[in-house]
Enzyme design. Structure first.
Site, PDB file in Angstrom:
ATOM      1  N   CYS A 282     -42.026  45.406  15.984  1.00  0.00           N
ATOM      2  CA  CYS A 282     -43.051  45.499  14.933  1.00  0.00           C
ATOM      3  C   CYS A 282     -44.300  44.709  15.307  1.00  0.00           C
ATOM      4  CB  CYS A 282     -42.462  44.977  13.622  1.00  0.00           C
ATOM      5  SG  CYS A 282     -43.658  44.867  12.271  1.00  0.00           S
TER       6      CYS A 282
ATOM      7  N   CYS B  78     -46.219  53.167  10.519  1.00  0.00           N
ATOM      8  CA  CYS B  78     -45.214  52.107  10.332  1.00  0.00           C
ATOM      9  C   CYS B  78     -45.177  51.197  11.541  1.00  0.00           C
ATOM     10  CB  CYS B  78     -43.811  52.702  10.208  1.00  0.00           C
ATOM     11  SG  CYS B  78     -43.577  53.773   8.832  1.00  0.00           S
TER      12      CYS B  78
ATOM     13  N   CYS C 158     -49.479  52.349   0.805  1.00  0.00           N
ATOM     14  CA  CYS C 158     -48.605  51.363   1.425  1.00  0.00           C
ATOM     15  C   CYS C 158     -49.323  50.018   1.339  1.00  0.00           C
ATOM     16  CB  CYS C 158     -48.381  51.783   2.878  1.00  0.00           C
ATOM     17  SG  CYS C 158     -47.407  50.623   3.825  1.00  0.00           S
TER      18      CYS C 158
ATOM     19  N   GLU D 299     -53.899  44.564   5.607  1.00  0.00           N
ATOM     20  CA  GLU D 299     -54.140  45.999   5.675  1.00  0.00           C
ATOM     21  C   GLU D 299     -53.319  46.748   4.636  1.00  0.00           C
ATOM     22  OE1 GLU D 299     -55.487  46.531  10.271  1.00  0.00           O
ATOM     23  OE2 GLU D 299     -53.335  46.574   9.918  1.00  0.00           O
TER      24      GLU D 299
ATOM     25  N   CYS E 145     -45.987  38.169   9.096  1.00  0.00           N
ATOM     26  CA  CYS E 145     -44.582  38.220   8.682  1.00  0.00           C
ATOM     27  C   CYS E 145     -43.787  37.252   9.547  1.00  0.00           C
ATOM     28  CB  CYS E 145     -44.029  39.635   8.868  1.00  0.00           C
ATOM     29  SG  CYS E 145     -42.335  39.820   8.270  1.00  0.00           S
TER      30      CYS E 145
ATOM     31  N   CYS F 226     -39.113  41.008  13.855  1.00  0.00           N
ATOM     32  CA  CYS F 226     -38.471  42.199  14.422  1.00  0.00           C
ATOM     33  C   CYS F 226     -39.190  42.546  15.726  1.00  0.00           C
ATOM     34  CB  CYS F 226     -38.555  43.364  13.443  1.00  0.00           C
ATOM     35  SG  CYS F 226     -37.807  42.971  11.846  1.00  0.00           S
TER      36      CYS F 226
HETATM   37  N1  SAH Z   1     -40.933  44.091   6.056  1.00  0.00           N
HETATM   38  C1  SAH Z   1     -40.393  45.206   5.381  1.00  0.00           C
HETATM   39  C2  SAH Z   1     -41.430  46.231   5.033  1.00  0.00           C
HETATM   40  C3  SAH Z   1     -42.517  46.500   6.049  1.00  0.00           C
HETATM   41  S1  SAH Z   1     -42.052  47.248   7.538  1.00  0.00           S
HETATM   42  C4  SAH Z   1     -39.310  45.849   6.199  1.00  0.00           C
HETATM   43  O1  SAH Z   1     -39.169  45.521   7.378  1.00  0.00           O
HETATM   44  O2  SAH Z   1     -38.587  46.668   5.654  1.00  0.00           O
HETATM   45  C5  SAH Z   1     -41.940  48.977   7.146  1.00  0.00           C
HETATM   46  C6  SAH Z   1     -41.049  49.777   8.102  1.00  0.00           C
HETATM   47  O3  SAH Z   1     -41.667  49.956   9.370  1.00  0.00           O
HETATM   48  C7  SAH Z   1     -39.698  49.127   8.364  1.00  0.00           C
HETATM   49  O4  SAH Z   1     -38.659  50.017   8.065  1.00  0.00           O
HETATM   50  C8  SAH Z   1     -39.726  48.847   9.863  1.00  0.00           C
HETATM   51  O5  SAH Z   1     -38.440  48.933  10.408  1.00  0.00           O
HETATM   52  C9  SAH Z   1     -40.668  49.916  10.365  1.00  0.00           C
HETATM   53  N2  SAH Z   1     -41.286  49.611  11.654  1.00  0.00           N
HETATM   54  C10 SAH Z   1     -41.660  48.403  12.126  1.00  0.00           C
HETATM   55  N3  SAH Z   1     -42.208  48.534  13.369  1.00  0.00           N
HETATM   56  C11 SAH Z   1     -42.174  49.849  13.667  1.00  0.00           C
HETATM   57  C12 SAH Z   1     -42.632  50.619  14.789  1.00  0.00           C
HETATM   58  N4  SAH Z   1     -43.225  50.041  15.822  1.00  0.00           N
HETATM   59  N5  SAH Z   1     -42.456  51.945  14.751  1.00  0.00           N
HETATM   60  C13 SAH Z   1     -41.892  52.543  13.663  1.00  0.00           C
HETATM   61  N6  SAH Z   1     -41.481  51.882  12.581  1.00  0.00           N
HETATM   62  C14 SAH Z   1     -41.607  50.542  12.569  1.00  0.00           C
HETATM   63 FE1  SF4 Z   2     -41.634  41.856   9.099  1.00  0.00          FE
HETATM   64 FE2  SF4 Z   2     -42.240  43.956  10.636  1.00  0.00          FE
HETATM   65 FE3  SF4 Z   2     -39.707  43.108  10.452  1.00  0.00          FE
HETATM   66 FE4  SF4 Z   2     -40.837  44.328   8.351  1.00  0.00          FE
HETATM   67  S1  SF4 Z   2     -40.417  45.259  10.353  1.00  0.00           S
HETATM   68  S2  SF4 Z   2     -39.605  42.430   8.346  1.00  0.00           S
HETATM   69  S3  SF4 Z   2     -42.958  43.599   8.576  1.00  0.00           S
HETATM   70  S4  SF4 Z   2     -41.418  41.939  11.331  1.00  0.00           S
END
Ligand code: SAH
Ligand code: SF4
Length: 358
Positions: free
Chosen positions: A111, A330, A97, A84, A104, A108
């Site tokens: 996410c 995000c 974006c 996406e 991934c 986290c």
């Molecule tokens: N993997 C990279 C870039 C993609 S994630 C990273 O983690 O930086 C982009 C952003 O979305 C990150 O800052 C992450 O902390 C945030 N993010 C992930 N899940 C989220 C959620 N459920 N609500 C808000 N932000 C989120």
């Molecule tokens: Fe991967 Fe989501 Fe963590 Fe970014 S926030 S590193 S996309 S698991």
């Protein structure tokens, strides 16, 4: 291919170097998606190219439009993987974006992409082609808009796909191609320390965003397991040593999770951690998705956290969710359409991509 690769490719075929550059410019500057469009390349040469090379790594499978003008593109790679990308209009600016991986591996806890696991890396062509498809979509539908900014904040951890990340940056910033300014490109990472150190030494210099998301190791260990490998101390040491261009700052992303990391005392810990680092903080109220048991703090709690950071001297901005009605905000990218997971298409066109690098 970078421009240099395309020139070397031409030479390897026994052709003049400029012929490689000519075709490369058609693809990266003018947006050609077939050799037939290259009107100043002779017919026989176009056919010779078509026998040896392909153009375009992804295709648009679906475009969803949010109430707020945000568009989510679901794209399919040659081997049928679904990824996406999100187009976010903001006044004169249009930010895209883009994804760097299918899924991934970082896991986290908040996410949605993490729930897919890592399926594979995208190659550099699949990364830049997201931009070219969006460029074409805008040219057709909104000719007054141009993509002005790129953020590597879609699916995936860009630094886990390091070589393709750097290749894609070289391609997008090449003056003879799309010629995006590196100041308008931001790479976001969960904090892979050795790769951050490497990125600091590259000749391409995008902006850096780091997903901090926690005020201390205890909380970060829990919500971002990568912290057990590279904790906040190691991460900040690498960032303090990172060679920043003049007048640039590191962006720290901080996803606010109700009752987890949103107390005023946490804001004070964040301010202590970041003292002396040229930076700003982007507070992102948690965007809900079905797989995670977190909640978004109240508006008052978000404001209180932001104000406390500011009071303690941190430039802090609130990221208002964009496209959350279509799961485009995000942390919501998990190949869902109308709330339901999409079964990845299995279309095979052309050779399968190379195995993941790294
Ligand atoms: N993997 C990279 C870039 C993609 S994630 C990273 O983690 O930086 C982009 C952003 O979305 C990150 O800052 C992450 O902390 C945030 N993010 C992930 N899940 C989220 C959620 N459920 N609500 C808000 N932000 C989120
Ligand atoms: Fe991967 Fe989501 Fe963590 Fe970014 S926030 S590193 S996309 S698991």
């Amino acid at each position: 291919m970078t421009l240099a690769d395309a020139q070397a490719f031409a030479v390897a075929q026994g052709w003049p170097r400029y012929r490689g550059e000519q075709a490369w410019r058609w693809v990266h500057d003018k947006g050609a998606r077939s050799f037939d469009e290259m009107t100043d390349v002779g017919r026989a040469n176009r056919a010779a190219f078509a026998e040896r090379a392909t153009i375009g790594g992804v295709q648009i499978a679906e475009v969803q439009q949010s109430r707020d003008g945000t568009r989510k593109l679901r794209l399919v790679t040659r081997d049928g993987s679904s990824i996406e990308s999100v187009l976010i209009p903001d006044g004169e600016k249009t930010t895209q974006c883009i994804s760097s991986q299918v899924g991934c591996a970082v896991d986290c806890q908040f996410c949605a992409t993490a729930k897919l696991g890592l399926l594979r890396n995208l190659d550099a062509g699949e990364i830049v082609d997201q931009v070219y498809l969006a460029r074409r979509l805008l040219a057709e539908q909104e000719p007054d808009r141009r993509i002005t900014n790129i953020v590597y904040m879609g699916m995936g951890e860009p630094l886990h796909n390091y070589d393709n990340l750097v290749r894609s940056l070289r391609i997008l910033t090449d003056q003879k191609g799309m010629a995006l300014s590196q100041r308008r490109i931001t790479v976001s990472t969960s904090g892979l320390v050795p790769k951050l150190e490497r990125l600091g030494n590259e000749d391409v210099r995008p902006n850096l965003a780091v997903s901090l998301n926690a005020p201390n190791d205890a909380i970060r260990d829990e919500i971002m397991p990568i912290n057990r490998k590279w904790n906040i101390g190691k991460l900040l040491a690498a960032l303090r040593a990172y060679p920043l261009e003049q007048r640039r700052r590191i962006t720290f992303e901080y996803v606010l999770l109700a009752g987890v990391n949103d107390a005023l005392a946490h804001a004070a810990q964040v301010a202590d951690l970041l003292r002396g680092v040229p930076c700003k903080v982007n507070v992102i109220p948690y965007n809900p998705h079905p797989e995670a048991g977190y909640a978004r703090p109240s508006r008052a709690a978000v404001e209180a956290f932001q104000n406390e950071c500011k009071r303690l001297g941190l430039p802090t901005y609130l990221r208002t969710p964009r496209g959350d009605d279509i799961d485009a905000a995000c942390g919501q990218l998990a190949n869902r359409v109308n709330g339901s997971p999409v079964v990845p298409l299995r279309v095979r066109r052309g050779p399968p991509p190379p195995p993941p690098v790294d």
